[in-house]
Design a protein around this motif. Structure first.
Motif, PDB file in Angstrom:
ATOM      1  N   MET A  50      86.737 -30.695 -26.286  1.00 58.51           N
ATOM      2  CA  MET A  50      87.070 -29.897 -25.427  1.00 58.51           C
ATOM      3  C   MET A  50      88.396 -28.746 -25.644  1.00 58.51           C
ATOM      4  SD  MET A  50      85.417 -27.392 -23.132  1.00 58.51           S
ATOM      5  CE  MET A  50      86.924 -26.585 -22.912  1.00 58.51           C
ATOM      6  N   GLU A  51      88.243 -27.663 -25.668  1.00 57.22           N
ATOM      7  CA  GLU A  51      89.535 -26.796 -26.102  1.00 57.22           C
ATOM      8  C   GLU A  51      90.493 -26.497 -25.409  1.00 57.22           C
ATOM      9  OE1 GLU A  51      86.040 -26.042 -25.850  1.00 57.22           O
ATOM     10  OE2 GLU A  51      86.710 -23.717 -25.507  1.00 57.22           O
ATOM     11  N   ASN A  52      90.274 -26.994 -23.238  1.00 57.06           N
ATOM     12  CA  ASN A  52      91.670 -26.694 -22.673  1.00 57.06           C
ATOM     13  C   ASN A  52      92.743 -26.203 -23.695  1.00 57.06           C
ATOM     14  OD1 ASN A  52      89.798 -28.204 -20.695  1.00 57.06           O
ATOM     15  ND2 ASN A  52      90.563 -30.056 -22.351  1.00 57.06           N
TER      16      ASN A  52
ATOM     17  N   ALA B 122      90.078 -29.156 -36.119  1.00 58.75           N
ATOM     18  CA  ALA B 122      89.865 -27.591 -36.280  1.00 58.75           C
ATOM     19  C   ALA B 122      89.366 -27.192 -35.329  1.00 58.75           C
ATOM     20  CB  ALA B 122      88.874 -27.466 -38.181  1.00 58.75           C
ATOM     21  N   HIS B 123      88.222 -26.989 -34.899  1.00 57.54           N
ATOM     22  CA  HIS B 123      87.350 -26.879 -34.708  1.00 57.54           C
ATOM     23  C   HIS B 123      87.758 -25.890 -32.457  1.00 57.54           C
ATOM     24  CE1 HIS B 123      82.940 -25.668 -32.715  1.00 57.54           C
ATOM     25  NE2 HIS B 123      83.834 -25.584 -31.460  1.00 57.54           N
ATOM     26  N   GLU B 124      88.255 -26.919 -31.843  1.00 58.18           N
ATOM     27  CA  GLU B 124      89.595 -27.026 -30.688  1.00 58.18           C
ATOM     28  C   GLU B 124      90.499 -26.032 -30.562  1.00 58.18           C
ATOM     29  OE1 GLU B 124      86.921 -27.504 -28.562  1.00 58.18           O
ATOM     30  OE2 GLU B 124      85.699 -29.247 -29.814  1.00 58.18           O
ATOM     31  N   LEU B 125      91.042 -26.539 -32.423  1.00 59.67           N
ATOM     32  CA  LEU B 125      92.841 -25.556 -32.309  1.00 59.67           C
ATOM     33  C   LEU B 125      91.797 -24.068 -32.545  1.00 59.67           C
ATOM     34  CD1 LEU B 125      95.038 -27.899 -34.372  1.00 59.67           C
ATOM     35  CD2 LEU B 125      94.382 -27.679 -31.997  1.00 59.67           C
ATOM     36  N   ALA B 126      90.712 -23.896 -33.230  1.00 60.80           N
ATOM     37  CA  ALA B 126      90.513 -22.568 -33.924  1.00 60.80           C
ATOM     38  C   ALA B 126      89.991 -21.735 -32.431  1.00 60.80           C
ATOM     39  CB  ALA B 126      89.246 -22.636 -34.816  1.00 60.80           C
ATOM     40  N   HIS B 127      89.729 -22.658 -31.100  1.00 61.25           N
ATOM     41  CA  HIS B 127      89.095 -22.056 -30.082  1.00 61.25           C
ATOM     42  C   HIS B 127      90.972 -21.874 -28.947  1.00 61.25           C
ATOM     43  CE1 HIS B 127      85.416 -22.164 -29.336  1.00 61.25           C
ATOM     44  NE2 HIS B 127      85.267 -23.799 -28.729  1.00 61.25           N
ATOM     45  N   GLN B 128      91.579 -22.282 -29.974  1.00 58.21           N
ATOM     46  CA  GLN B 128      93.143 -21.541 -28.964  1.00 58.21           C
ATOM     47  C   GLN B 128      92.935 -20.446 -29.120  1.00 58.21           C
ATOM     48  OE1 GLN B 128      94.460 -24.531 -27.059  1.00 58.21           O
ATOM     49  NE2 GLN B 128      92.796 -25.346 -28.426  1.00 58.21           N
TER      50      GLN B 128
ATOM     51  N   LYS C 275      82.517 -17.383 -29.128  1.00 67.18           N
ATOM     52  CA  LYS C 275      83.084 -18.011 -29.350  1.00 67.18           C
ATOM     53  C   LYS C 275      83.091 -19.613 -30.361  1.00 67.18           C
ATOM     54  CE  LYS C 275      83.753 -21.044 -24.776  1.00 67.18           C
ATOM     55  NZ  LYS C 275      83.892 -22.626 -25.446  1.00 67.18           N
ATOM     56  N   GLU C 276      82.114 -20.269 -29.431  1.00 70.38           N
ATOM     57  CA  GLU C 276      81.589 -21.149 -30.593  1.00 70.38           C
ATOM     58  C   GLU C 276      80.601 -20.672 -31.666  1.00 70.38           C
ATOM     59  OE1 GLU C 276      82.134 -23.714 -29.241  1.00 70.38           O
ATOM     60  OE2 GLU C 276      82.147 -24.011 -27.293  1.00 70.38           O
ATOM     61  N   GLY C 277      80.378 -19.556 -32.253  1.00 71.88           N
ATOM     62  CA  GLY C 277      79.686 -19.607 -33.366  1.00 71.88           C
ATOM     63  C   GLY C 277      81.111 -19.354 -34.054  1.00 71.88           C
ATOM     64  N   PHE C 278      82.493 -18.785 -34.071  1.00 72.18           N
ATOM     65  CA  PHE C 278      83.181 -18.752 -34.499  1.00 72.18           C
ATOM     66  C   PHE C 278      84.290 -20.176 -34.830  1.00 72.18           C
ATOM     67  CE2 PHE C 278      85.570 -15.595 -36.089  1.00 72.18           C
ATOM     68  CZ  PHE C 278      85.008 -14.107 -35.880  1.00 72.18           C
ATOM     69  N   ALA C 279      84.152 -20.970 -33.539  1.00 74.07           N
ATOM     70  CA  ALA C 279      85.139 -21.671 -34.070  1.00 74.07           C
ATOM     71  C   ALA C 279      84.091 -23.185 -35.290  1.00 74.07           C
ATOM     72  CB  ALA C 279      85.227 -22.299 -32.568  1.00 74.07           C
ATOM     73  N   LYS C 280      83.080 -22.920 -34.883  1.00 73.10           N
ATOM     74  CA  LYS C 280      81.727 -23.260 -36.009  1.00 73.10           C
ATOM     75  C   LYS C 280      82.457 -23.059 -37.287  1.00 73.10           C
ATOM     76  CE  LYS C 280      79.709 -26.558 -35.489  1.00 73.10           C
ATOM     77  NZ  LYS C 280      79.816 -28.221 -35.882  1.00 73.10           N
TER      78      LYS C 280
ATOM     79  N   SER D  10      73.317 -20.721 -30.464  1.00 72.72           N
ATOM     80  CA  SER D  10      74.974 -20.134 -30.764  1.00 72.72           C
ATOM     81  C   SER D  10      76.557 -20.718 -31.759  1.00 72.72           C
ATOM     82  CB  SER D  10      75.707 -20.646 -29.355  1.00 72.72           C
ATOM     83  OG  SER D  10      74.724 -20.271 -28.337  1.00 72.72           O
ATOM     84  N   TYR D  11      75.883 -22.274 -31.768  1.00 71.35           N
ATOM     85  CA  TYR D  11      76.776 -22.957 -33.146  1.00 71.35           C
ATOM     86  C   TYR D  11      76.897 -22.386 -34.375  1.00 71.35           C
ATOM     87  CZ  TYR D  11      79.354 -25.774 -29.252  1.00 71.35           C
ATOM     88  OH  TYR D  11      80.159 -26.204 -28.344  1.00 71.35           O
ATOM     89  N   ASP D  12      75.410 -23.245 -34.955  1.00 62.50           N
ATOM     90  CA  ASP D  12      75.915 -22.840 -35.795  1.00 62.50           C
ATOM     91  C   ASP D  12      74.696 -21.396 -37.005  1.00 62.50           C
ATOM     92  OD1 ASP D  12      75.868 -25.482 -36.077  1.00 62.50           O
ATOM     93  OD2 ASP D  12      73.959 -26.347 -35.891  1.00 62.50           O
TER      94      ASP D  12
HETATM   95 ZN    ZN Z   1      83.636 -25.581 -29.356  1.00 65.25          ZN
END
Ligand code: ZN
Ligand code: BES
Length: 940
Positions: A324-326, A357-363, A380-385, A442-444
């Motif tokens: 989780m990207e808190n 990489a995923h959680e940091l992309a969310h920052q 956000k999820e498609g992008f972080a993936k 959403s993700y893939d």
């Molecule tokens: Zn995510």
């Protein structure tokens, strides 16, 4: 929480295996959960009534926009002995319209002493509660006027949650057997409201100043660095954290624990720490290094500095999702963060690097720029993936992530080819629907359509566009069209003078018009290509696994086609906007390959002689195409069998070239298409054909399996492929593999587990070891005491692959009870057991018998629940099983999940399996017979 194990006809089958106190609990049936979320259509059907009987003055699930929060002052005091917490929230408000009512969220907590701090003085507020929508109404006897500053203060108290969301308790056992308790948060998507009263929607961004009260034996961490610690009377300590920048409630986090940490700095001088339980702190070095490297990468790539003064990564012993990207404090499953260089595998390394990489992309994507509402979760999820692959490709070239990206598109297509799929952007209202958005669409699909757009616009234009988007909308909320506008502005593609071929016109490229066809309608196109001389006829239709052709009507996409031919391996491009079109080649060709490297999210059918020429090419010169192209062809041809466009024989003929395949994606996709065929048969009574099919697959890959060394040498892809192949070979009883694995297991056992086996082969060795009761027990003992998460995870999987029924039952029991095997791993164990021919009935019975407990623990609509539902049932292919599945899910109520999308997916998948078997079994039988004749003949 208690789970029952009810085995068909014999509820007490496992009794003999259990110690007495556990036994009693297990036999007590438990009532349906009352705490499950209530799905609701967003608006109360009747006038809502508050808990005290008075009318509740708001009848919608979404909060009114008359008031928004500016700043939260939160003091939280968890008690890790009594397992509850108290707190005070002071919220500064911005009044946009005169009102005397404040509506905000709170869930399952006691609220007291609610005050309004107005310019004219402090006044108590009257509180109404409407638990159905998790709402509070604070009523003032005077009007709050627009533009004036007010604050409300609320005191609250609740139990630490027994689930994996809100402010929840977690615990772990030290090697000396001591159980230690901690508390952590998981607020996305709608659980901040279970930890403190708040305006719990992503667009209500505010600043947060957090204080945590703790005992001296613990530490507290939160989004921001600690500024000071104050000693309170009674020996407690209060940590004061710095005020955050403007952010959404779902990103707030705090943890009280006895964690240790390691620390380093990025080249931009941001301190990075990794936190873990003390005995696992020596497994944090890899994550620390990766986080430093990746945060630096994003800092440069996005051209926007990381916004907070620090970032912590914490490995939480009990965690439902992967991570989780808190903001400033990302949280992870222990397996997602902890790495032991001697014991973790190549795929562990790949997985850990990708999660970070995923959680940091969310920052940036998500935290700095946030979707307005959950309908655009993909933003956000498609992008972080997607960024997992972009960042690793550049920062970790040795991991070759490019080899794996198209796997995401295959995963997405699996759910997106059912009529129960949904558009990438989909209206959602209630918490269950919001949870359901965290899915492969959403993700893939999100990641795959972004990849397609990047390929179309060029990576350079794409990067400029997203930087512009992030800069323009920092600290704000967006909808999909904001992204398309930013990408349109920078794109020179199709403008006069551009080298890209679009549709022949010189119109400015309309990114939004193209992308709306991918985000606003569900599904994806099947492009049929027919080559006649120099002419290539193209047509598009929706690819849909259904009996009902009317469901495919009315869909049209703007498809950025790419292709190459036998005479030119330069990538050609064509934007197909219409249902049919024609392309002209400069000369006649032997073959064409569309969707080069599968950078597009569509399937291709090569009509006429098309597939035959491709089969010839693969047979004689498969390296004329890339490994990804080959994987793509294998996928497409088998998927076309499912909808009756291609005969099974054709797909099987194509599969024959696999005996010369060595590239990971093509090999795994070969398995991915062929293995399910016998997995369906394992769940029916058809051993002869099943064994013939198994034999065919082993034969196909025998050469490659024989060439595998039993070491850890080679690139990441080679190593991942090796573990995969050896595991398959051993599970399929391939004699050379079984002999070797047995020898190694015995040696390892004789050394009492001290012998260090090559990591890549341990899965195969453990699976063979777990076949005997003694081997299984030995593995279990080692599992119990291991502190290496990745080793434990391989042991756990091996224990669920055994054919020993009582051991399978024991595994499910252990994970339900949560002592030796954590309950967070229960869904994985149930799914793994359900794939086991000796365990699938057990898994299905368990799912049904424990449904209410499962949805209470893991939450309705969560991907954990959906995954369990679809995975436990997706290898059924008979009408009897479909009836059984329908009868169970049909008996659910709205409160217990009857509206969940995964149930429709399950029905559709079983129906598709039934259709597949009805149509193709005779063909499969005939083809395998013909082939074994041929092979026998050749052998003579
Ligand atoms: Zn995510
Ligand atoms: N934001 C999610 C975590 C999440 C998932 C919150 C579901 C609420 C519901 C996080 O960024 C995420 O996507 N985690 C993934 C792992 C990632 C590597 C794909 C997960 O948990 O599966």
């Amino acid at each position: 929480m208690i789970f029952v194990l009810q085995v068909r006809g014999s509820p007490a089958l496992i009794v003999t295996m259990l110690v007495a106190p556990v036994l009693l609990l297990l036999l007590v049936p438990f009532p349906p959960s009352s705490g499950a979320q209530l799905p609701n259509q967003g608006q109360a059907k009747d006038l809502p009534i508050a808990t005290n009987g008075q009318p509740f003055p708001w009848d919608r699930m979404r909060l009114p926009k008359t008031i928004s929060p500016l700043h939260y002052d939160l003091t939280i005091h968890p008690n890790l002995t009594t397992l509850d917490f108290t707190g005070v929230a002071r919220i500064e408000l911005d009044v946009h319209e005169d009102t005397s009512i404040i509506i905000l969220h709170a869930k399952q907590m006691q609220i007291s002493n609610v005050l309004l701090l107005a310019p004219e003085g402090i006044r108590p507020l009257h509180v109404l509660e409407y638990p159905h929508f998790h709402q509070l109404a604070l009523l003032s006897d005077s009007v709050l006027t627009k533009g004036r500053k007010y604050e409300v203060q609320l005191e609250f108290a609740a139990n630490l949650s027994d689930s994996y969301h809100g402010f929840y308790k977690s615990s772990y056992r030290t090697s000396s057997g001591e159980v230690r308790v901690m508390a952590s948060t998981q607020f996305e998507a709608t659980f901040a409201r279970a930890a403190f009263p708040c305006f719990d929607e992503p667009a209500f961004k505010a600043n947060f100043t957090i204080r945590i009260i703790r005992e001296p034996r613990h530490i507290a961490i939160s989004n921001m660095p600690k500024v000071k610690t104050v000693e309170l009377p009674g020996g407690l300590l209060e940590d004061h954290f710095d005020t955050t920048i403007k952010m959404s409630t779902y990103l707030v986090a705090y943890i009280v624990s006895d964690f240790l940490s390691v620390i380093d700095k990025t080249t931009h001088s941001i301190p990075i720490s990794v936190y873990a339980v003390p005995e696992k702190i020596n497994q944090t070095a890899y994550a620390l290094d990766a986080a430093v490297k990746l945060l630096d990468f994003y800092d440069n790539y996005y051209d926007i500095p990381y916004q907070l003064p620090k970032h912590d990564l914490a490995a939480i012993p009990d965690f439902q999702a992967g991570a989780m990207e808190n903001w400033g404090l990302s949280t992870y499953r222990e397996t997602g963060l902890l790495f032991d260089p001697d014991r973790s595998s190549a795929s562990d390394k790949l997985g850990i690097t990708k999660v970070i990489a995923h959680e940091l992309a969310h920052q940036w994507f998500g935290n700095l720029v946030t979707m307005e509402w959950w309908n655009d979760l993909w933003l956000k999820e498609g992008f972080a993936k997607f960024m997992e692959y972009i960042s690793l490709d550049i920062s970790y070239p040795e991991l070759h992530v490019d080899d794996f990206f198209l796997g995401k598109c295959f995963d997405a297509m699996e759910v997106d080819s059912l009529s129960s799929s949904h558009p990438v952007s989909t209206p959602v209202e209630n918490p269950m629907q919001i949870q359901e958005m965290f899915d492969d669409v959403s993700y893939d699909k999100g990641a795959c359509i972004l990849n397609m757009l990047r390929d179309f616009l060029t990576p350079e234009a794409f990067e400029i566009g997203i930087i512009q988007y992030l800069k323009r909308y920092s600290y704000q909320n967006t909808v999909s069209s904001h992204l398309w506008e930013s990408l349109t502005n920078v794109s020179d593609v199709c403008k006069p003078g551009s080298t890209q071929h679009c549709d022949g016109s010189d119109d400015e490229l309309d990114v939004r018009a193209i992308m709306d066809t991918w985000t606003l309608q569900e599904g994806f196109p099947l492009v049929t290509v027919e080559v006649r001389g120099r002419e290539v006829r193209l047509s598009q239709e929706r690819y849909l696994k259904t009996d009902d052709p009317s469901l495919t009507e009315g869909f049209l996409w703007q498809i950025p086609l790419t292709y190459m031919t036998s005479t030119s391996n330069t990538i050609q491009r064509f934007l197909l906007k219409t249902k049919t079109d024609i392309l002209y080649l400069p000369e006649e060709v032997d073959w064409v390959k569309f969707n080069v490297d599968m950078s597009g999210y569509y399937m291709v059918h090569y009509a006429g002689e098309g597939w035959n020429s491709i089969i010839r090419l693969l047979q004689h010169n498969h390296t004329a195409l890339s490994g990804n192209d080959r994987a793509n062809l294998i996928h497409n041809v088998f998927q076309l069998v499912s909808i009756g466009k291609v005969r099974l024989d054709t797909a099987l003929e194509l599969s024959l070239y696999l005996s010369r395949e060595t590239e990971i994606m093509a090999v795994t996709q070969g398995f991915g298409e062929l293995v399910p065929l016998y997995k369906l048969m394992e769940k029916r009574d058809m051993a002869a054909l099943e064994n013939q099919m198994k034999g065919y697959i082993v034969d196909l890959f025998r050469g490659l399996i024989d060439r595998q060394e039993w070491t850890d040498s080679g690139s990441v892809s080679e190593r991942v492929l090796r573990s995969y192949l050896l595991l398959f070979a051993c599970v399929r009883n391939y004699a050379p593999c079984v002999t070797k694995a047995t020898q190694l297991f015995n040696k390892w056992k004789d050394s009492d587990g001290t012998l260090s086996l090559p990591v890549d082969i341990t899965m195969a060795v453990f699976v063979i070891g777990a076949r005997t009761p003694e081997g299984w027990d030995f593995l279990f003992e080692k599992y119990r005491h291991s502190m290496q998460m990745s080793v434990k995870s391989r042991m756990k999987t091996a224990m669920t692959v055994t054919s020993l029924q009582d051991k399978l039952t024991w595994c499910v029991h252990l994970a339900s009870y949560g002592e030796v095997m954590k309950t967070q791993d229960l869904p994985g164990v149930v799914v793994s057991v359900s794939k086991n021919p000796h365990g699938y009935k057990l898994a299905w019975d368990f799912l049904r018998a424990n449904w209410h407990t499962l949805i209470k623990k893991f939450d309705l609509g969560s991907s954990t629940i959906s995954h369990m539902v679809t995975q436990v049932t997706n290898q059924y292919s008979t009408r009897e099983m479909l009836d059984e599945v329908r009868s169970f899910f049909g008996s659910l109520t709205e409160e217990t999940g009857s509206e969940m999308r995964c149930i429709q997916q399950t029905y559709e998948t079983i129906e598709d399996n039934i259709r597949w078997m009805d149509t193709n079994l005779p063909l499969l039988q005939a083809w395998l017979n013909k082939r074994s004749h041929k092979v026998a003949h050749e052998d003579l």
